[in-house]
Every structure is written in structure tokens, then in C-alpha cells.
Design a protein around this motif. Structure first.
Motif, PDB file in Angstrom:
ATOM      1  N   ASP A  11       0.862  -1.182   0.000  1.00 46.59           N
ATOM      2  CA  ASP A  11       0.000   0.000   0.000  1.00 46.59           C
ATOM      3  C   ASP A  11       0.899   1.233   0.000  1.00 46.59           C
ATOM      4  N   ALA A  12       1.108   1.806  -1.187  1.00 41.81           N
ATOM      5  CA  ALA A  12       2.009   2.955  -1.307  1.00 41.81           C
ATOM      6  C   ALA A  12       1.486   4.176  -0.554  1.00 41.81           C
ATOM      7  N   ALA A  13       0.161   4.332  -0.492  1.00 41.22           N
ATOM      8  CA  ALA A  13      -0.411   5.488   0.201  1.00 41.22           C
ATOM      9  C   ALA A  13      -0.110   5.437   1.692  1.00 41.22           C
ATOM     10  N   LYS A  14      -0.171   4.217   2.267  1.00 36.89           N
ATOM     11  CA  LYS A  14       0.079   4.068   3.705  1.00 36.89           C
ATOM     12  C   LYS A  14       1.531   3.694   3.995  1.00 36.89           C
ATOM     13  N   LEU A  15       2.327   3.497   2.919  1.00 38.03           N
ATOM     14  CA  LEU A  15       3.733   3.084   3.053  1.00 38.03           C
ATOM     15  C   LEU A  15       3.861   1.777   3.837  1.00 38.03           C
ATOM     16  N   THR A  16       3.007   0.806   3.514  1.00 38.92           N
ATOM     17  CA  THR A  16       3.052  -0.462   4.240  1.00 38.92           C
ATOM     18  C   THR A  16       3.152  -1.667   3.312  1.00 38.92           C
ATOM     19  N   LEU A  17       3.726  -2.725   3.848  1.00 37.09           N
ATOM     20  CA  LEU A  17       3.724  -4.043   3.230  1.00 37.09           C
ATOM     21  C   LEU A  17       3.087  -4.949   4.276  1.00 37.09           C
ATOM     22  N   THR A  18       1.983  -5.598   3.912  1.00 40.94           N
ATOM     23  CA  THR A  18       1.277  -6.465   4.857  1.00 40.94           C
ATOM     24  C   THR A  18       1.341  -7.900   4.373  1.00 40.94           C
ATOM     25  N   VAL A  19       1.809  -8.773   5.251  1.00 39.85           N
ATOM     26  CA  VAL A  19       1.930 -10.198   4.948  1.00 39.85           C
ATOM     27  C   VAL A  19       1.017 -10.937   5.913  1.00 39.85           C
ATOM     28  N   VAL A  20       0.157 -11.817   5.379  1.00 44.84           N
ATOM     29  CA  VAL A  20      -0.761 -12.577   6.216  1.00 44.84           C
ATOM     30  C   VAL A  20      -0.536 -14.067   5.965  1.00 44.84           C
ATOM     31  N   GLY A  21      -0.481 -14.836   7.048  1.00 44.66           N
ATOM     32  CA  GLY A  21      -0.343 -16.279   6.933  1.00 44.66           C
ATOM     33  C   GLY A  21      -1.307 -16.960   7.894  1.00 44.66           C
ATOM     34  N   ASP A  22      -1.904 -18.056   7.453  1.00 41.24           N
ATOM     35  CA  ASP A  22      -2.813 -18.821   8.306  1.00 41.24           C
ATOM     36  C   ASP A  22      -2.201 -20.178   8.605  1.00 41.24           C
ATOM     37  N   TYR A  23      -2.278 -20.598   9.872  1.00 43.07           N
ATOM     38  CA  TYR A  23      -1.621 -21.827  10.319  1.00 43.07           C
ATOM     39  C   TYR A  23      -2.577 -22.686  11.133  1.00 43.07           C
ATOM     40  N   PRO A  24      -2.478 -24.011  10.991  1.00 43.53           N
ATOM     41  CA  PRO A  24      -3.396 -24.923  11.691  1.00 43.53           C
ATOM     42  C   PRO A  24      -2.917 -25.257  13.104  1.00 43.53           C
ATOM     43  N   VAL A  25      -2.447 -24.244  13.832  1.00 40.85           N
ATOM     44  CA  VAL A  25      -1.959 -24.451  15.201  1.00 40.85           C
ATOM     45  C   VAL A  25      -2.566 -23.389  16.105  1.00 40.85           C
ATOM     46  N   PRO A  26      -2.611 -23.646  17.426  1.00 37.99           N
ATOM     47  CA  PRO A  26      -3.139 -22.640  18.351  1.00 37.99           C
ATOM     48  C   PRO A  26      -2.298 -21.356  18.337  1.00 37.99           C
ATOM     49  N   GLN A  27      -2.947 -20.257  18.707  1.00 39.40           N
ATOM     50  CA  GLN A  27      -2.287 -18.943  18.769  1.00 39.40           C
ATOM     51  C   GLN A  27      -1.008 -19.006  19.611  1.00 39.40           C
ATOM     52  N   GLN A  28      -1.062 -19.659  20.759  1.00 40.97           N
ATOM     53  CA  GLN A  28       0.103 -19.752  21.650  1.00 40.97           C
ATOM     54  C   GLN A  28       1.280 -20.425  20.931  1.00 40.97           C
ATOM     55  N   ARG A  29       1.002 -21.459  20.159  1.00 45.52           N
ATOM     56  CA  ARG A  29       2.060 -22.185  19.445  1.00 45.52           C
ATOM     57  C   ARG A  29       2.727 -21.290  18.416  1.00 45.52           C
ATOM     58  N   LEU A  30       1.916 -20.507  17.703  1.00 41.16           N
ATOM     59  CA  LEU A  30       2.453 -19.595  16.697  1.00 41.16           C
ATOM     60  C   LEU A  30       3.316 -18.528  17.369  1.00 41.16           C
ATOM     61  N   TRP A  31       2.833 -17.967  18.480  1.00 38.00           N
ATOM     62  CA  TRP A  31       3.601 -16.975  19.237  1.00 38.00           C
ATOM     63  C   TRP A  31       4.934 -17.560  19.683  1.00 38.00           C
ATOM     64  N   ASP A  32       4.890 -18.801  20.221  1.00 39.95           N
ATOM     65  CA  ASP A  32       6.106 -19.443  20.740  1.00 39.95           C
ATOM     66  C   ASP A  32       7.188 -19.569  19.669  1.00 39.95           C
TER      67      ASP A  32
END
Length: 166
Positions: A11-32
Motif C-alpha cells: 500500500d504505497a499510500a500508507k507506506l506499508t507491506l502487509t503479509v498474512v499467513g494462516d496456520y493450523p496451530v493454536p495462537q500460543q504455538r504460533l507466538w512461541d
């Protein structure tokens, strides 16, 4: 093999690059996976430029320092200075190259970890200081992330079962 990166949006207007990924694991596992430098270094660098974290102090005011090693002995250093840390849900950091602040580097990165009906979602929003900095950094960053992030699948799968019962 699933492709965990759901989207990469510039998004050039907001000067951002956004990356999204979905994983079949609990939130805590992804954080760890991000909180533990030994797991993080297994997927943060592309396969041909593996990462080594020499410091990972995940607290406000703390720093993470790492380097990527090329196949011909080249090295590239990076660092994060943590500006916000909300365990299991998000952290924010200022990005630096060669462990110093660099005007052309992304100015800030926010990593958000959300629970979803099928597991968890990682959203990384990188904010740049200018359009020039963004145009300079994105091609390499996007290529690097697309190469590196699929490795996260293997790391998550490895300890996924045991982590879920911890």
C-alpha cells in the motif's frame, strides 16, 4: 504442502507491506515460534540465507540481533528494537540493518497473532519511512519472506502436537 502465506499486500499510500499467513496451530504455538530464538532462526531467513539470532530480548526496550549467512560466506546483519510486546497477541519493533538504524530500512514492523476457527493467523505489517525506502526494500523483502515463511510450517508441525498438550 500448504502455502501458509495467504496474502502479500503493498500500500504505497500508507507506506506499508502487509503479509498474512494462516496456520493450523493454536495462537500460543504460533507466538512461541517467534518468542523462541532457536525456532525463529529456523524460518526467519530464506533457505539459502539461514538466520542466526545472537540476541533475543522480547520485552519493551529489548533488542533482537541476528545475521543471515549466504552460501559463499556473505553475512547480512539485522536487528529489532522492541517498542511494544503483548504476549501471545502481538509485538512491535523498529527494524535496523547491521544493528544500526538505517534510513532506507523499514521504520517499524508489527507482528499480530490472532486465534482463528482453524488455528491462528499471523499478520506482519511493515511501515516504511518513505515511498523511496519502500520501493528499495520491498522486492528483496517480499522475495525473502516468500522463500522463508514456508519453513515456518515445518517448525510448527514438528512440535505442534506436544505444544498443544503442554
Amino acid at each position: 504442502m500448504t502455502m501458509p502465506l495467504t496474502s502479500v499486500t503493498k500500500d504505497a499510500a500508507k507506506l506499508t507491506l502487509t503479509v498474512v499467513g494462516d496456520y493450523p496451530v493454536p495462537q500460543q504455538r504460533l507466538w512461541d515460534a517467534f518468542a523462541d530464538p532457536r525456532q525463529l532462526e529456523r524460518f526467519w531467513g530464506p533457505p539459502t540465507w539461514p538466520a542466526t539470532f545472537t540476541r533475543h530480548d522480547l520485552r519493551v526496550g529489548g533488542r533482537a540481533e541476528y545475521f543471515l549467512s549466504g552460501q559463499n560466506g556473505e553475512m547480512w546483519s539485522g536487528s529489532w528494537k522492541f517498542t511494544a510486546v503483548n504476549p501471545i497477541s502481538s509485538f512491535e519493533a523498529h527494524d535496523g540493518e547491521d544493528n544500526a538504524e538505517d534510513e532506507n530500512m523499514p521504520s517499524a514492523m508489527k507482528f499480530t497473532f490472532d486465534a482463528t476457527p482453524t488455528g491462528s493467523r499471523l499478520t506482519i505489517v511493515t511501515r516504511f519511512s518513505s515511498v523511496e525506502a519502500m520501493e528499495l526494500a520491498i522486492p528483496g523483502m517480499e522475495e525473502g519472506l516468500r522463500a522463508a515463511m514456508p519453513q515456518l510450517d515445518a517448525v510448527l508441525a514438528e512440535r505442534g502436537a506436544s505444544a498443544a498438550h503442554a
